[in-house]
Design a protein around this motif. Structure first.
Motif, PDB file in Angstrom:
ATOM      1  N   MET A 204      -3.347 -13.908   3.341  1.00 31.75           N
ATOM      2  CA  MET A 204      -2.105 -13.166   3.165  1.00 31.75           C
ATOM      3  C   MET A 204      -1.009 -13.856   3.975  1.00 31.75           C
ATOM      4  O   MET A 204      -1.240 -14.308   5.078  1.00 31.75           O
ATOM      5  CB  MET A 204      -2.268 -11.726   3.649  1.00 31.75           C
ATOM      6  N   PHE A 205       0.166 -13.918   3.365  1.00 28.48           N
ATOM      7  CA  PHE A 205       1.336 -14.454   4.056  1.00 28.48           C
ATOM      8  C   PHE A 205       2.242 -13.308   4.453  1.00 28.48           C
ATOM      9  O   PHE A 205       2.332 -12.298   3.749  1.00 28.48           O
ATOM     10  CB  PHE A 205       2.103 -15.430   3.161  1.00 28.48           C
ATOM     11  N   HIS A 206       2.912 -13.474   5.575  1.00 27.08           N
ATOM     12  CA  HIS A 206       3.900 -12.509   6.049  1.00 27.08           C
ATOM     13  C   HIS A 206       5.273 -13.139   5.847  1.00 27.08           C
ATOM     14  O   HIS A 206       5.546 -14.201   6.427  1.00 27.08           O
ATOM     15  CB  HIS A 206       3.661 -12.182   7.526  1.00 27.08           C
ATOM     16  N   LEU A 207       6.094 -12.502   5.005  1.00 24.95           N
ATOM     17  CA  LEU A 207       7.404 -13.054   4.665  1.00 24.95           C
ATOM     18  C   LEU A 207       8.507 -12.040   4.885  1.00 24.95           C
ATOM     19  O   LEU A 207       8.342 -10.853   4.600  1.00 24.95           O
ATOM     20  CB  LEU A 207       7.437 -13.502   3.209  1.00 24.95           C
ATOM     21  N   ARG A 208       9.641 -12.535   5.328  1.00 29.07           N
ATOM     22  CA  ARG A 208      10.845 -11.699   5.395  1.00 29.07           C
ATOM     23  C   ARG A 208      11.558 -11.806   4.049  1.00 29.07           C
ATOM     24  O   ARG A 208      11.283 -12.718   3.256  1.00 29.07           O
ATOM     25  CB  ARG A 208      11.725 -12.144   6.554  1.00 29.07           C
ATOM     26  N   GLY A 209      12.470 -10.899   3.801  1.00 25.74           N
ATOM     27  CA  GLY A 209      13.119 -10.790   2.501  1.00 25.74           C
ATOM     28  C   GLY A 209      13.754 -12.055   1.966  1.00 25.74           C
ATOM     29  O   GLY A 209      13.504 -12.465   0.830  1.00 25.74           O
ATOM     30  N   HIS A 210      14.603 -12.700   2.750  1.00 24.81           N
ATOM     31  CA  HIS A 210      15.348 -13.828   2.176  1.00 24.81           C
ATOM     32  C   HIS A 210      14.462 -15.036   1.910  1.00 24.81           C
ATOM     33  O   HIS A 210      14.790 -15.862   1.060  1.00 24.81           O
ATOM     34  CB  HIS A 210      16.573 -14.182   3.031  1.00 24.81           C
ATOM     35  N   HIS A 211      13.333 -15.133   2.577  1.00 28.41           N
ATOM     36  CA  HIS A 211      12.461 -16.272   2.299  1.00 28.41           C
ATOM     37  C   HIS A 211      11.821 -16.196   0.913  1.00 28.41           C
ATOM     38  O   HIS A 211      11.370 -17.217   0.387  1.00 28.41           O
ATOM     39  CB  HIS A 211      11.398 -16.428   3.395  1.00 28.41           C
ATOM     40  N   ILE A 212      11.838 -15.024   0.314  1.00 33.33           N
ATOM     41  CA  ILE A 212      11.383 -14.917  -1.079  1.00 33.33           C
ATOM     42  C   ILE A 212      12.280 -15.793  -1.955  1.00 33.33           C
ATOM     43  O   ILE A 212      11.794 -16.584  -2.766  1.00 33.33           O
ATOM     44  CB  ILE A 212      11.387 -13.454  -1.554  1.00 33.33           C
ATOM     45  N   PHE A 213      13.590 -15.678  -1.763  1.00 33.04           N
ATOM     46  CA  PHE A 213      14.522 -16.500  -2.542  1.00 33.04           C
ATOM     47  C   PHE A 213      14.409 -17.970  -2.145  1.00 33.04           C
ATOM     48  O   PHE A 213      14.487 -18.853  -2.990  1.00 33.04           O
ATOM     49  CB  PHE A 213      15.955 -16.011  -2.367  1.00 33.04           C
ATOM     50  N   CYS A 214      14.225 -18.240  -0.855  1.00 30.73           N
ATOM     51  CA  CYS A 214      14.098 -19.634  -0.401  1.00 30.73           C
ATOM     52  C   CYS A 214      12.917 -20.319  -1.072  1.00 30.73           C
ATOM     53  O   CYS A 214      13.008 -21.491  -1.457  1.00 30.73           O
ATOM     54  CB  CYS A 214      13.916 -19.697   1.114  1.00 30.73           C
ATOM     55  N   LEU A 215      11.820 -19.603  -1.206  1.00 29.07           N
ATOM     56  CA  LEU A 215      10.636 -20.178  -1.839  1.00 29.07           C
ATOM     57  C   LEU A 215      10.892 -20.538  -3.301  1.00 29.07           C
ATOM     58  O   LEU A 215      10.334 -21.499  -3.819  1.00 29.07           O
ATOM     59  CB  LEU A 215       9.449 -19.225  -1.723  1.00 29.07           C
TER      60      LEU A 215
ATOM     61  N   THR B 193      -2.161 -14.312  -4.455  1.00 26.98           N
ATOM     62  CA  THR B 193      -2.135 -14.285  -2.998  1.00 26.98           C
ATOM     63  C   THR B 193      -1.260 -13.132  -2.541  1.00 26.98           C
ATOM     64  O   THR B 193      -0.149 -12.948  -3.046  1.00 26.98           O
ATOM     65  CB  THR B 193      -1.589 -15.617  -2.430  1.00 26.98           C
ATOM     66  N   LEU B 194      -1.764 -12.378  -1.573  1.00 24.12           N
ATOM     67  CA  LEU B 194      -1.009 -11.236  -1.063  1.00 24.12           C
ATOM     68  C   LEU B 194       0.096 -11.680  -0.113  1.00 24.12           C
ATOM     69  O   LEU B 194      -0.068 -12.609   0.673  1.00 24.12           O
ATOM     70  CB  LEU B 194      -1.938 -10.260  -0.350  1.00 24.12           C
ATOM     71  N   VAL B 195       1.202 -10.956  -0.208  1.00 20.03           N
ATOM     72  CA  VAL B 195       2.364 -11.166   0.648  1.00 20.03           C
ATOM     73  C   VAL B 195       2.687  -9.826   1.289  1.00 20.03           C
ATOM     74  O   VAL B 195       2.788  -8.814   0.590  1.00 20.03           O
ATOM     75  CB  VAL B 195       3.569 -11.660  -0.193  1.00 20.03           C
TER      76      VAL B 195
ATOM     77  N   ILE C 250       9.847  -2.971   3.930  1.00 20.25           N
ATOM     78  CA  ILE C 250       9.127  -3.539   5.069  1.00 20.25           C
ATOM     79  C   ILE C 250       7.742  -2.890   5.117  1.00 20.25           C
ATOM     80  O   ILE C 250       7.608  -1.681   5.018  1.00 20.25           O
ATOM     81  CB  ILE C 250       9.883  -3.281   6.391  1.00 20.25           C
ATOM     82  N   GLY C 251       6.728  -3.718   5.249  1.00 22.03           N
ATOM     83  CA  GLY C 251       5.352  -3.229   5.314  1.00 22.03           C
ATOM     84  C   GLY C 251       4.620  -3.281   3.990  1.00 22.03           C
ATOM     85  O   GLY C 251       3.387  -3.236   3.967  1.00 22.03           O
ATOM     86  N   ASP C 252       5.356  -3.370   2.877  1.00 15.69           N
ATOM     87  CA  ASP C 252       4.695  -3.448   1.569  1.00 15.69           C
ATOM     88  C   ASP C 252       3.828  -4.699   1.493  1.00 15.69           C
ATOM     89  O   ASP C 252       4.185  -5.766   2.009  1.00 15.69           O
ATOM     90  CB  ASP C 252       5.721  -3.504   0.430  1.00 15.69           C
ATOM     91  N   ILE C 253       2.692  -4.544   0.827  1.00  8.64           N
ATOM     92  CA  ILE C 253       1.794  -5.667   0.558  1.00  8.64           C
ATOM     93  C   ILE C 253       1.623  -5.747  -0.950  1.00  8.64           C
ATOM     94  O   ILE C 253       1.253  -4.764  -1.589  1.00  8.64           O
ATOM     95  CB  ILE C 253       0.430  -5.458   1.241  1.00  8.64           C
ATOM     96  N   LEU C 254       1.922  -6.917  -1.509  1.00  5.09           N
ATOM     97  CA  LEU C 254       1.811  -7.094  -2.947  1.00  5.09           C
ATOM     98  C   LEU C 254       1.480  -8.543  -3.255  1.00  5.09           C
ATOM     99  O   LEU C 254       1.775  -9.444  -2.469  1.00  5.09           O
ATOM    100  CB  LEU C 254       3.093  -6.651  -3.659  1.00  5.09           C
ATOM    101  N   PRO C 255       0.861  -8.784  -4.405  1.00  3.77           N
ATOM    102  CA  PRO C 255       0.586 -10.168  -4.782  1.00  3.77           C
ATOM    103  C   PRO C 255       1.878 -10.892  -5.148  1.00  3.77           C
ATOM    104  O   PRO C 255       2.829 -10.278  -5.641  1.00  3.77           O
ATOM    105  CB  PRO C 255      -0.348 -10.046  -5.990  1.00  3.77           C
ATOM    106  N   TRP C 256       1.895 -12.198  -4.913  1.00  4.09           N
ATOM    107  CA  TRP C 256       3.082 -12.984  -5.255  1.00  4.09           C
ATOM    108  C   TRP C 256       3.445 -12.805  -6.724  1.00  4.09           C
ATOM    109  O   TRP C 256       4.624 -12.781  -7.083  1.00  4.09           O
ATOM    110  CB  TRP C 256       2.857 -14.458  -4.923  1.00  4.09           C
ATOM    111  N   SER C 257       2.465 -12.662  -7.599  1.00  3.44           N
ATOM    112  CA  SER C 257       2.756 -12.471  -9.026  1.00  3.44           C
ATOM    113  C   SER C 257       3.627 -11.232  -9.249  1.00  3.44           C
ATOM    114  O   SER C 257       4.488 -11.230 -10.138  1.00  3.44           O
ATOM    115  CB  SER C 257       1.471 -12.375  -9.839  1.00  3.44           C
ATOM    116  N   GLU C 258       3.434 -10.200  -8.445  1.00  5.13           N
ATOM    117  CA  GLU C 258       4.270  -8.995  -8.562  1.00  5.13           C
ATOM    118  C   GLU C 258       5.683  -9.271  -8.049  1.00  5.13           C
ATOM    119  O   GLU C 258       6.652  -8.738  -8.590  1.00  5.13           O
ATOM    120  CB  GLU C 258       3.644  -7.818  -7.821  1.00  5.13           C
TER     121      GLU C 258
END
Length: 140
Positions: free
Chosen positions: A1-12, A41-43, A84-92
């Motif tokens: 599982m990766f731990h990501l902050r919000g804006h890094h979703i767009f960066c990726l 993979t869970l985020v 914050i705290g949500d866990i979801l697969p990258w596909s979601e």
């Protein structure tokens, strides 16, 4: 599982192998590649500095705690309907991008980002909307 902050979703989405330092780019490439190759993979969404911030170079001005970065995180999470705290697969995460984001959002949400001028993140949103997934990146 990766731990990501919000804006890094767009960066990726726009990541093409460049970074603030060699160590930062290697870390970003590892996370990016894992998500691209294994989209289940869970985020976990976190507040503040994440696994990518951890490799931010010490010789550069650390912006990971800046107020505008937290505001960008919050805006992106709001658009995606995650908290914050949500866990979801990258596909979601990709499904939520397709449902709630348009390429032009990058220019608004990421207006002050130094990487925005490359246009990669906007192109990354277009790829996700077109069901093409993340870019294939080979860090050199």
């Amino acid at each position: 599982m990766f731990h990501l902050r919000g804006h890094h979703i767009f960066c990726l989405l726009g990541y093409r192998g460049m970074g603030y330092s060699e160590e930062y780019a290697e870390n970003m490439t590892a996370v990016h590649t894992a998500l691209r190759e294994q989209p289940e993979t869970l985020v976990q969404i976190i507040a503040g500095p994440d696994q990518l911030c951890a490799k931010y170079p010490e010789d550069k001005e650390y912006h990971c705690q800046d107020k505008d970065i937290y505001e960008r995180d919050a805006e992106i999470l709001s658009r995606l309907g995650v908290h914050i705290g949500d866990i979801l697969p990258w596909s979601e995460v990709e499904n939520r991008i397709r449902a709630h984001v348009v390429p032009e959002d990058i220019g608004v949400v990421c207006e002050t980002c130094s990487w925005r001028s490359y246009g990669y993140c906007q192109q990354g949103v277009e790829r996700i909307i077109g069901h093409k997934g993340l870019w294939n990146v080979e860090h050199k």
